[in-house]
Scaffold this motif. Structure first.
Motif, PDB file in Angstrom:
ATOM      1  N   SER A   1       0.814  -1.217   0.000  1.00 14.94           N
ATOM      2  CA  SER A   1       0.000   0.000   0.000  1.00 14.94           C
ATOM      3  C   SER A   1       0.848   1.269   0.000  1.00 14.94           C
ATOM      4  CB  SER A   1      -0.932  -0.006   1.226  1.00 14.94           C
ATOM      5  OG  SER A   1      -0.155   0.008   2.413  1.00 14.94           O
TER       6      SER A   1
ATOM      7  N   VAL B   1       0.438  -7.240  -5.346  1.00 15.13           N
ATOM      8  CA  VAL B   1      -0.431  -6.251  -4.694  1.00 15.13           C
ATOM      9  C   VAL B   1      -0.164  -4.868  -5.297  1.00 15.13           C
ATOM     10  CG1 VAL B   1      -0.929  -5.097  -2.501  1.00 15.13           C
ATOM     11  CG2 VAL B   1      -0.633  -7.577  -2.567  1.00 15.13           C
TER      12      VAL B   1
ATOM     13  N   GLU C   1      -1.829  -3.791  -8.655  1.00 11.84           N
ATOM     14  CA  GLU C   1      -3.203  -3.289  -8.682  1.00 11.84           C
ATOM     15  C   GLU C   1      -3.246  -1.782  -8.872  1.00 11.84           C
ATOM     16  OE1 GLU C   1      -5.002  -4.705  -5.097  1.00 11.84           O
ATOM     17  OE2 GLU C   1      -4.811  -6.807  -5.690  1.00 11.84           O
ATOM     18  N   THR C   2      -2.171  -1.070  -8.481  1.00 12.26           N
ATOM     19  CA  THR C   2      -2.170   0.387  -8.584  1.00 12.26           C
ATOM     20  C   THR C   2      -1.058   0.935  -9.480  1.00 12.26           C
ATOM     21  OG1 THR C   2      -0.833   0.534  -6.559  1.00 12.26           O
ATOM     22  CG2 THR C   2      -3.218   0.718  -6.313  1.00 12.26           C
TER      23      THR C   2
ATOM     24  N   LEU D   1      -0.412 -10.797 -13.231  1.00 13.81           N
ATOM     25  CA  LEU D   1      -1.605 -10.148 -13.785  1.00 13.81           C
ATOM     26  C   LEU D   1      -2.363 -11.062 -14.739  1.00 13.81           C
ATOM     27  CD1 LEU D   1      -0.252  -6.539 -14.436  1.00 13.81           C
ATOM     28  CD2 LEU D   1      -1.845  -7.285 -12.650  1.00 13.81           C
TER      29      LEU D   1
ATOM     30  N   LYS E   1      -3.945 -13.967 -12.551  1.00 13.72           N
ATOM     31  CA  LYS E   1      -4.937 -13.485 -11.601  1.00 13.72           C
ATOM     32  C   LYS E   1      -6.350 -13.674 -12.155  1.00 13.72           C
ATOM     33  CE  LYS E   1      -5.434  -9.570  -8.592  1.00 13.72           C
ATOM     34  NZ  LYS E   1      -4.989  -8.216  -8.349  1.00 13.72           N
TER      35      LYS E   1
END
Length: 184
Positions: free
Chosen positions: A38, A66, A69-70, A180, A183
């Protein structure tokens, strides 16, 4: 007292491995490491550092998807690649400067005729160490063996840093891209 200890770098290496083992078994610290995803670019850099060690590769490999995702896989590859270079450079300097000397002393006790050293310095093996080391660094496997092979070769520091960055950035990019695709 430690100044006169003949194998202090090997001792510190073994103690640090034991320390890492017990620290990573601590659930609080482990869950904190998993939340590095994060933190964006800083998380990618730290995940890259974690991605190179045997004891932390699993945590680094969990953080990278993780981050995907951003962030884009290219950004993750470049930034985590820089972090991986930092981790690899620490290992490289340790092996090249201190640890190799101590291992050489122990090796000389067991192989007085230097049979293994003679094989490594033949024309067939002189170029193989850095190539095998590079393949290991580019793979998702932990980098210690690959960095050690490059550290005992005659590779200059700037060459190692450049090779390490390129290979780690490509390897991390491929791992993130694969995550990716896989997933659901």
């Amino acid at each position: 007292r430690m100044k006169h200890w003949k194998y202090k770098n090997l001792t510190f290496l073994l103690l640090s491995l034991v320390l890492v083992y017990f620290v990573l078994r601590n659930e609080t610290l482990h869950s904190y490491l998993l939340h590095l995803g994060s933190f964006g670019y800083i998380g990618a850099f730290l995940a890259g550092i974690l991605f190179v060690s045997t004891f932390t590769v699993a945590t680094g490999a969990i953080i990278l998807p993780v981050l995907a995702e951003t962030l884009s896989p290219i950004e993750i590859g470049l930034i985590a690649g820089l972090g991986a270079v930092v981790g690899d450079f620490v290992i490289f300097r340790l092996v090249k400067d201190n640890l190799a000397r101590e291992i050489k002393q122990i090796y000389n006790l067991f192989d007085r005729n230097h049979h293994f050293k003679k094989v490594l310095h033949t024309k067939y093996f002189s170029w193989t160490l850095p190539v095998v080391g590079a393949i290991i660094i580019a793979s998702p496997l932990p980098d210690e063996v690959g960095v050690s092979l490059m550290g005992i070769s005659k590779l200059k520091t700037y060459q190692f840093l450049l090779i390490s960055f390129i290979l780690n950035a490509i390897g991390i990019f491929l791992v993130v891209s694969a995550s990716l695709v896989i997933k659901p």
